[in-house]
Design a protein around this motif. Structure first.
Motif, short mmCIF file in Angstrom:
data_model
loop_
_atom_site.label_atom_id
_atom_site.label_comp_id
_atom_site.label_asym_id
_atom_site.label_seq_id
_atom_site.Cartn_x
_atom_site.Cartn_y
_atom_site.Cartn_z
N ILE A 60 28.10 1.27 -22.23
CA ILE A 60 27.01 2.34 -21.99
C ILE A 60 27.80 3.62 -22.09
N ILE A 61 27.27 4.31 -22.83
CA ILE A 61 27.65 6.42 -22.47
C ILE A 61 26.52 6.33 -21.68
N ASN A 62 25.00 6.23 -22.49
CA ASN A 62 23.87 7.20 -21.48
C ASN A 62 23.25 6.52 -21.58
N SER A 63 22.13 6.54 -20.87
CA SER A 63 20.43 5.28 -21.08
C SER A 63 19.44 6.00 -21.20
N ARG A 64 18.27 5.44 -21.15
CA ARG A 64 17.22 6.51 -20.77
C ARG A 64 15.96 5.44 -20.86
N LEU A 65 15.27 5.19 -20.02
CA LEU A 65 13.59 4.90 -19.86
C LEU A 65 12.61 5.78 -20.16
N VAL A 66 12.15 4.78 -20.99
CA VAL A 66 10.27 5.43 -21.74
C VAL A 66 9.87 4.85 -20.98
N VAL A 67 8.86 5.68 -19.94
CA VAL A 67 7.68 4.87 -19.66
C VAL A 67 6.36 5.34 -20.46
N PHE A 68 5.20 4.26 -20.58
CA PHE A 68 4.31 5.25 -20.67
C PHE A 68 3.14 4.68 -19.80
N GLY A 69 2.42 4.96 -19.64
CA GLY A 69 1.35 4.33 -18.98
C GLY A 69 0.64 5.78 -17.62
N MET A 70 1.74 6.74 -17.61
CA MET A 70 1.38 7.06 -16.13
C MET A 70 1.31 8.90 -16.91
N ASN A 71 0.62 9.99 -15.41
CA ASN A 71 0.73 10.66 -15.96
C ASN A 71 -0.53 10.64 -16.61
N THR A 72 -1.13 9.90 -16.45
CA THR A 72 -2.50 10.36 -17.33
C THR A 72 -3.86 10.70 -16.15
N ASP A 73 -3.64 9.47 -15.35
CA ASP A 73 -4.96 9.37 -13.83
C ASP A 73 -4.19 8.76 -12.90
N GLY A 74 -4.18 9.57 -11.96
CA GLY A 74 -4.37 9.27 -10.48
C GLY A 74 -2.24 9.02 -10.45
N SER A 75 -1.17 8.91 -11.37
CA SER A 75 0.14 9.12 -10.91
C SER A 75 0.43 10.48 -10.79
N PRO A 76 1.61 9.96 -9.78
CA PRO A 76 2.30 11.46 -9.43
C PRO A 76 2.87 12.15 -10.81
N LEU A 77 2.25 13.90 -11.01
CA LEU A 77 3.13 14.71 -11.66
C LEU A 77 4.01 14.71 -11.87
N THR A 78 4.96 15.31 -11.25
CA THR A 78 6.52 15.05 -10.78
C THR A 78 6.87 13.57 -10.03
N ASN A 79 8.06 13.00 -10.83
CA ASN A 79 7.60 12.01 -10.67
C ASN A 79 9.75 12.73 -9.45
N GLU A 80 11.03 11.87 -9.76
CA GLU A 80 11.96 12.76 -9.21
C GLU A 80 12.57 13.02 -10.20
N THR A 81 12.80 13.67 -10.03
CA THR A 81 14.08 14.16 -11.28
C THR A 81 15.48 14.41 -11.09
N GLU A 82 16.62 13.69 -11.86
CA GLU A 82 17.80 13.22 -11.41
C GLU A 82 18.52 14.70 -12.75
N ASN A 83 19.86 14.20 -12.52
CA ASN A 83 20.68 15.26 -12.68
C ASN A 83 20.94 16.01 -14.30
N VAL A 84 20.78 14.59 -15.68
CA VAL A 84 20.86 15.16 -16.27
C VAL A 84 19.94 16.44 -17.14
N GLU A 85 19.06 15.86 -17.47
CA GLU A 85 17.80 16.94 -18.27
C GLU A 85 16.79 16.61 -17.27
N VAL A 86 16.28 18.04 -17.92
CA VAL A 86 14.93 18.04 -17.38
C VAL A 86 14.92 18.53 -18.45
N THR A 87 12.77 18.36 -18.14
CA THR A 87 11.79 19.23 -19.82
C THR A 87 12.43 20.35 -19.93
N SER A 88 12.67 20.97 -21.59
CA SER A 88 12.92 22.33 -21.10
C SER A 88 11.45 22.79 -21.47
N ASP A 89 10.38 22.24 -21.46
CA ASP A 89 8.94 22.67 -22.52
C ASP A 89 8.96 23.16 -20.43
#
Lengths: 1259, 138
Positions: A112-141
């Protein structure tokens, strides 16, 4: 060792990057995962900015680690990226999710060179907005930061965080996964954010590179796990963008590797190995030249692979060539094969470049995309265009190597691969790839060779792998148009589904078998099978019965095991329907037993069945069981048939022509449009000719007509049994129409062997004489129905004459001529309709001149007074029958010329003439709605009347009496009845007549006034005699019959009757007697009135003076009359002509009277002088000349009236003749003896004769 | 020597099929049936040009594990298929050609029967004898 073969691999896959998409955690629904996968896999071609390269990506949902180990041999088998998709609701769940993600990642970590985890269902209600962010990328939005700061969840913005959590995150909520992912170095989120914004994907910080095996790579590319959060699947607009970035990151790593390797000239070479080779090289001297060469060659080959993946096929080819040269020297066959295959792939990629970097192909489904290169290649090949320009243009634009070489190279590669047992998978995949290329090039025969090779590759594998292999083969075979092969492999794969060593999946087997049907020229729709020449199947519409039987059997079996008896029955029915004619007797029995066993559990229906796959199984009607040879509707029984009531002026619609060849009225009756009508509420019939095609008895449990609308008709089914070899059998199916109008008969319904079939006429192709689609029959409103009976005994024989079809009852009667009888006719209304109209008439062909009306009669008023007849009501009327006869002896019509009658003669010769009358009494009746519609019914009573002769009148005569008003009728009667007979006549006389005896009777009858005789009947005499079936009654006799009443009784038979004299015919003489004169006579002889009692006697030579006084008693004057007084000599034998020399006339013996006015008198006298003695008489007559004047010769007709012989009282005048003779000289009218014979009876009316005898003796 | 001889109608349904190991008849049915795919493909690839005379003999259609399948198509598109044991090395192309020639002649003779309706299953005993001779030879 590899277990699984990727059957869908194509040559293009060599240039694509393999990304594994995994479903992690249990929260995400599989369907949602597939949708996400769908979305992701749309991003299969990425254009790398600034590099002018198009990178292709291949996404796989599962990929075993063993495959991965082949990644050194062919890099496209290496999993380069990992995308995990999961769902969680809270942090604890996320933790689990992340843990499983980690473990998966660990599994594929080597490649493996790179990987992603796509999570659905978060951030809709009660879930933390900012989960731990790491090195590679953060949103550019920018809105992400907004959402972070606001701490509210914008649903549409994705939340991306690196897995290695930073505890000092800006978000206030602590997240549990920070601890779990503490491996990663911690950066401040702000930093990360900046990083993410600054370096777009590709330049990743290398924080987690120690995890990777390729961490020694010189590139700065680092692989990190990146987590992407989305509230749900619909709110992940930038997912594709993320994936693109992700893939681009993969590319840069690879590109780095490629460049790194190409410049590496190091001495410490590593040997790249296929998995199975590793153990071979353990302990091998690595310092040899050949080993070095091998290393170099394999490395080169690896480089070529990388070039291919980096979208540089041209360069790849160069590398492959170099590698090949190097490896050929060391006989490294497996890798040489690899080189060849790589070259092929490069060539194919060059020849068929992807048209556009397809970013978004939203309308394409996932399935289609599985083999997009093929699909595109096919369209690009331009084969669908007829002008050929596309093909030419396409070929000329090919810059790459000759594709024919490619096939050769593939062959070589496969040959090399086949040397290694462990490389079977590679070999197989190479074969499939080569085949796909050849399909593109439409070289089907060569493609089939490769496919054939696939079959021979011995690969120990699991059952489901085999199923997939055969399915793939089948699909490819059908692509090259080998439909039979395709069907064969479909069937084989179906068989493998239920192989004993695996868990059998009958539904899968069934599905595959169903797909194989087409290759065997079978269809679940029997109608498709009978298209004849228009058939779409490869083997015509017949196919191979042996194989078809087999496949259908297997289909039935699998459907049965699938525990779907409904479908099993349907297919078994199809089998019987299609195969019956091909099967032997035993096979037929077997099949039919099988069918009935199946239908015991679940009867067959005529409804279409829908499978889960959406396929509709149309109903299979068993048209051959029984085979219907003819189908036609029957008209109602004649006495129930409805006929239009004839309106008086409806006759002449056909124009002036009696016959025209133009069919103006299209009444051409065919089977499909019958010319009769059915009556609503009546049971109507259709007749079918059935044939049993089986060798056994065929039991039909139900057979009924099928109408277009069930509401319109009531069906009465039949259940015929057709024995074997019985030939055609006729069966009648009944139906009762319920409403008037038109009724469509579509066919018939049967239940045979538990299968209900709706057999439509349009499917019956073998119908004779002509196939039809439906029968339309007119149904008229209900009509009443009468039952008819008669009190007369039933007729034993009935000669059906003409229109006697509607006869429902019969009656017979035997009558003696002259006998009368009465019979009661009873009709009963057996329907629920009123009978409002009933008309009775005699219907017979023999009824000429209405003679039957004299035999049979009834009283019309009697009938009409009893109408209408209620339901179950009765109507009776009497039928009067009369033994009508002419009472004349047959054959020899004895003319009653008076004189020669011999009284009491026995006439043994009188033939017995029996007359038999067959006639039909027709009753036409109607009522209810039918009458309003103008229809009626007719039923008939057959009457058989025998008229036996009773009495014949053999001879007859009329005699004058002294009374001018009366005359005497003499009849000779013979008894021909065979029974003794009492005759009574003239009110008081009676005689007994023994059989065969003749008796003469005499009757006083009044003379007839000529005026009272109705001569109109005489008209009929103009009909030529030979057209007359019987003599017509004589008008005089008819008149006379009123005064004659002769009755007979037969004591032995208790019969009574009369004797009619209507048919007696009369001679003119007799008529003269019969007719009453309207002239009154007064005759004086020598001054003495002539009375019946008076006697005259004269001497010869004595003058006999005759004085005549005529009085016209009628109301009209008579003109032009001629009075004649004629003497005649009489002898014993009758009148003699008179010799003129014997008598002299003094005065005029003939007088023309111009006019006798009504009531006036004419007097005339003359004298005779008889010259010879003898007995003389005088004939005195008055003739009316008026109408007969034109006919000169017969103007003066014979007017002789015979003097009746009587005993002359005074025979003492012998000398009177001489006296008369002496008078001869001075008569103004000398002789007036006219003896002209004439048969004209008409003249008799105009001649009046003095009837009393004028007799005297001349002595 | 031949294992199976089949005559197939223009419309691709079998007119006559005879196998020598009769116990495994069905297998030969499948083999012959699937070989029709190849026959059709071979005919269609040639038949474009009206003028060129197609050779009737199609050669080896495809080899199976134990057998080789040869094909022959008459000008009226009646197909002959002969399946021979692949272990039998003595049968070379020429022998197969001769067999087809013989079969074709027998077929033509059979067709000359005025009571035979083309398209019917072949029941001629003469034809069957020729085929049997082919199957039982050596």
């Amino acid at each position: 060792m590899m277990q699984y073969v990727d059957y869908n691999q194509t040559a293009e896959d060599h240039q694509s990057l393999l990304v594994l998409v995994l479903h992690v955690g249990s929260q995400l629904h599989t369907q949602q995962f597939h949708r996400a996968m769908d979305k992701i896999s749309r991003v299969d071609c990425i254009h790398v900015q600034g590099q002018k390269r198009n990178i292709t990506v291949r996404y796989k949902k599962n990929y075993s680690v063993e495959f991965n180990s082949w990644g050194d041999f062919q890099t496209h088998r290496k999993v380069l990226g990992l995308i995990a998709i999961g769902k969680c609701a809270d942090h604890t769940e996320f933790e689990d999710l992340f843990a499983s993600y980690k473990s998966v990642k660990e599994e594929y970590a080597p490649t493996i060179i790179n990987s992603r985890l796509v999570v659905f269902g978060m951030n809709t209600d009660g879930s933390p907005l900012t989960n731990e962010t790491e090195n590679v990328e953060v949103t550019s939005d920018s809105d992400r930061t907004d959402s972070e700061s606001v701490n509210s969840a914008p649903k549409d913005s994705p939340q991306m965080c690196s897995d290695s959590a930073n505890p000092s995150d800006s978000s206030s909520l602590p997240v549990p996964e920070r601890e779990t992912s503490s491996k990663s170095p911690q950066n401040s989120p702000a930093e990360l954010k900046r990083n993410g914004v600054k370096k777009s994907s590709g330049v990743a910080n290398n924080s987690s590179s120690e995890k990777r095996s390729h961490s020694n790579s010189l590139t700065k590319e680092g692989s990190g796990a990146e987590i992407v959060f989305y509230p749900n699947l619909d709110q992940c607009a930038d997912l594709e963008e993320r994936i693109k970035e992700f893939v681009t990151s993969l590319y840069y790593v690879l590109e780095g590797k490629r460049l790194d390797r190409s410049f590496e000239r190091s001495d410490k070479l590593t040997l790249l190995c296929a998995p199975f080779e590793k153990k071979d090289y353990v302990g091998v001297d690595t310092d040899t030249k050949s080993f070095r060469k091998k290393c170099m060659g394999r490395l080169r080959k690896h480089l070529g692979d990388l070039c291919l993946q980096a979208a540089m096929p041209g360069e790849a080819v160069l590398h492959y060539n170099t590698a090949l040269d190097l490896l050929r020297g060391v006989n490294d066959f497996l890798w040489m094969g690899g080189c060849f295959e790589g070259m092929c792939c490069a060539a194919i990629v060059l020849a068929y470049p992807r048209s556009t970097p397809v970013g978004l192909k939203r309308n394409l489904s996932f399935q289609v995309k599985r083999g997009p290169p093929i699909a595109e290649g096919k369209t690009r090949a331009g084969t669908s265009y007829a002008n050929g320009l596309d093909v030419l243009g396409d070929q000329s634009s090919q810059p790459g190597p000759n594709l024919d070489d490619v096939v050769e190279k593939y062959k070589e590669a496969i040959t090399y691969y086949s040397k290694f047992k462990h490389a079977a998978v590679v070999e197989m995949e190479a074969c499939l790839k080569a085949c796909r290329l050849l399909i593109l090039q439409r070289k089907y025969l060569q493609a089939s060779d490769f496919l054939q090779n696939v079959v021979y590759i011995n690969l120990p594998s699991q059952e489901d792998d085999r199923i997939q292999r055969y399915n793939t083969l089948s699909a490819l075979y059908s692509e090259i148009g080998f439909r039979r092969k395709a069907a064969f492999f479909k069937r084989v794969s179906g068989m493998h589904c239920v192989a004993p060593d695996s868990s059998p999946s009958w539904s899968q087997c069934y599905e595959l078998l169903l797909q194989s049907l087409e290759g065997y020229s079978l269809s679940v729709n029997p109608r498709e099978m009978e298209l004849g020449p228009a058939c779409v199947f490869p083997d015509g519409c017949f196919g191979w019965p042996v194989l078809q039987y087999r496949v259908l059997h297997e289909l039935v079996y699998s459907a049965r095991r699938m525990s779907n008896p409904q479908i099993a029955v349907r297919h078994m029915t199809l089998l019987v329907h299609l195969m019956l004619r091909h099967l032997s007797v035993n096979e037929q029995r077997e099949a039919l037993t099988g069918l009935s066993t199946l239908t015991l559990k679940c009867p067959g229906t005529p409804q279409p069945l829908a499978l889960d796959t959406g396929l509709i199984l149309p109903p299979v009607p068993l048209l051959a069981l029984p085979t219907v040879r003819s189908f036609r509707l029957l008209p109602p029984a004649p006495h129930l048939q409805a006929t239009k009531i004839e309106s008086p002026d409806s006759s002449s619609s056909s124009g002036v022509f009696i016959y025209t060849p133009l069919s103006l009225s299209n009444k051409a009756a065919s089977d499909s449009k019958p010319d009769f009508k059915w009556v609503c509420g009546d049971v109507c019939e259709a007749s079918l000719q059935l044939l049993n095609p089986l060798a056994d008895e065929l039991k039909i449990f139900y057979m009924g007509l099928m109408t277009s609308d069930e509401q319109e008709a009531e069906i009465f089914p039949a259940n015929p049994v057709i024995p074997a070899d019985s030939g055609l059998m006729t069966v009648k199916l009944m139906v009762r129409p319920k409403s008037a109008g038109t009724l469509k008969i579509l066919g018939y319904t049967t239940i045979v062997y538990g299968v209900k079939s709706n057999c439509r006429l349009r499917d019956l192709v073998n119908l004779r004489p002509s196939p039809m689609s439906e029968i339309v029959i007119e149904v008229i409103p209900p009509l009443p129905h009468l039952a008819l009976c008669c009190s007369l005994p039933k007729a034993t024989v009935f000669s059906s004459s003409g229109n006697s079809a509607d006869v429902v009852a019969s009656g017979s009667a035997t009558l003696f001529a002259g006998q009368s009888m009465e019979g009661i006719v009873t009709v009963q209304n057996t329907s629920d309709q009123l009978v409002e109209k009933l008309s009775v008439r005699i219907n017979s062909k023999n009824d000429v001149q209405g003679s039957l009306s004299r035999v049979v009669s009834w009283v019309e008023e009697n009938i009409t007074s009893q109408l209408p007849i209620e339901t179950t009501g009765q109507l009776c009327f009497s039928l009067y029958m009369h033994g009508d006869s002419d009472f004349l002896q047959p054959s020899e019509m004895v003319s009653g010329s008076g004189a020669s009658m011999s009284p009491r003669s026995r006439s043994e010769s009188a033939e017995v003439k029996e007359k038999s009358i067959d006639t039909v009494l027709s009753l036409q009746y109607s009522g209810g709605e039918g009458l309003t519609a103008g229809y009626c019914r007719q039923c008939s009573l057959a009457l058989n009347i025998d008229i036996l002769p009773s009495v014949y009148i053999t001879r007859w005569d009329l005699q004058n009496t002294n009374d001018p008003q009366f005359c005497r009728l003499c009849l000779d009667l013979v008894n021909v009845s065979g029974h003794q007979m009492d005759l009574s006549y003239a009110s008081d006389s009676s005689i007994v007549l023994e059989p065969h005896h003749t008796r003469r009777i005499g009757l006083e009858v009044p003379r007839l006034d000529a005026e009272q005789v109705d001569m109109s009947q005489m008209e009929q005499n103009r009909i030529p005699a030979h057209y007359r079936t019987r003599a017509s009654p004589d008008p005089y006799s008819q008149c006379l019959a009123r005064y004659v009443d002769i009755k007979w009784t037969m004591p032995s038979t208790k019969a009574t009757g009369t004797v009619g004299i209507d048919y007696l015919t009369w001679t003119p003489e007799q008529l003269r007697v019969l007719l009453l004169s309207d002239i009154r006579w007064e005759v004086k002889l020598c001054g003495q009135p002539l009375l019946p009692s008076s006697r005259f006697s004269f001497q010869v030579g004595e003058t006999v003076e005759v004085a005549v006084r005529l009085e016209n008693t009628s109301d009209v004057g008579k003109k032009d009359s001629l009075l004649c007084i004629e003497p005649c000599q009489r002898s014993m034998g009758g009148d003699l002509g008179l010799d003129c020399s014997n008598v002299s006339v003094i005065g005029a013996s003939v007088l023309h009277i111009a006019q006798i006015a009504a009531g006036s008198e004419v007097k005339h006298s003359c004298s005779f002088l008889f010259l010879a003695p003898g007995s003389y008489g005088l004939t005195i007559s008055c003739r009316h000349l008026g109408e007969a004047e034109g006919v000169s010769s017969i103007t003066v007709a014979k007017t002789t009236v015979s003097a009746v012989t009587g005993a002359p009282n005074n025979a003492s005048r012998p000398n009177s003749i001489s006296k008369q003779k002496s008078d001869n000289g001075h008569g103004s009218t000398t002789t007036a003896t006219m003896k002209t014979e004439s048969k004209l009876k008409a003249l008799a009316r105009h001649t009046w004769v003095y009837s009393s005898p004028v007799r005297f003796e001349v002595t | 020597m031949a294992a199976c001889v089949a005559v197939i109608a223009k419309e691709n349904y079998p007119l006559f099929i005879k196998t020598i190991p009769t116990d495994n008849e069905l297998k030969f049915f499948y083999t012959v049936h699937t070989s029709l795919d190849v026959v059709e493909e071979k005919i269609s690839s040639v038949g474009k040009n009206a003028n060129d005379l197609r050779e009737l003999y199609l050669g080896l259609l495809y080899p199976t594990e134990d057998y080789k399948v040869y094909g022959y198509v008459t000008n009226t598109k009646v197909k002959f298929v002969i399946v021979v044991d692949s272990t039998n090395a003595s049968l070379r192309d020429n022998e197969i050609r001769t067999m087809f020639k013989k079969l074709h002649n027998a077929y033509v003779d059979m067709l000359c029967n005025p009571f035979y309706k083309p398209g019917e299953n072949i029941t001629s005993r003469g034809f069957e004898n020729v085929v049997l001779a082919m199957l039982q030879q050596d």
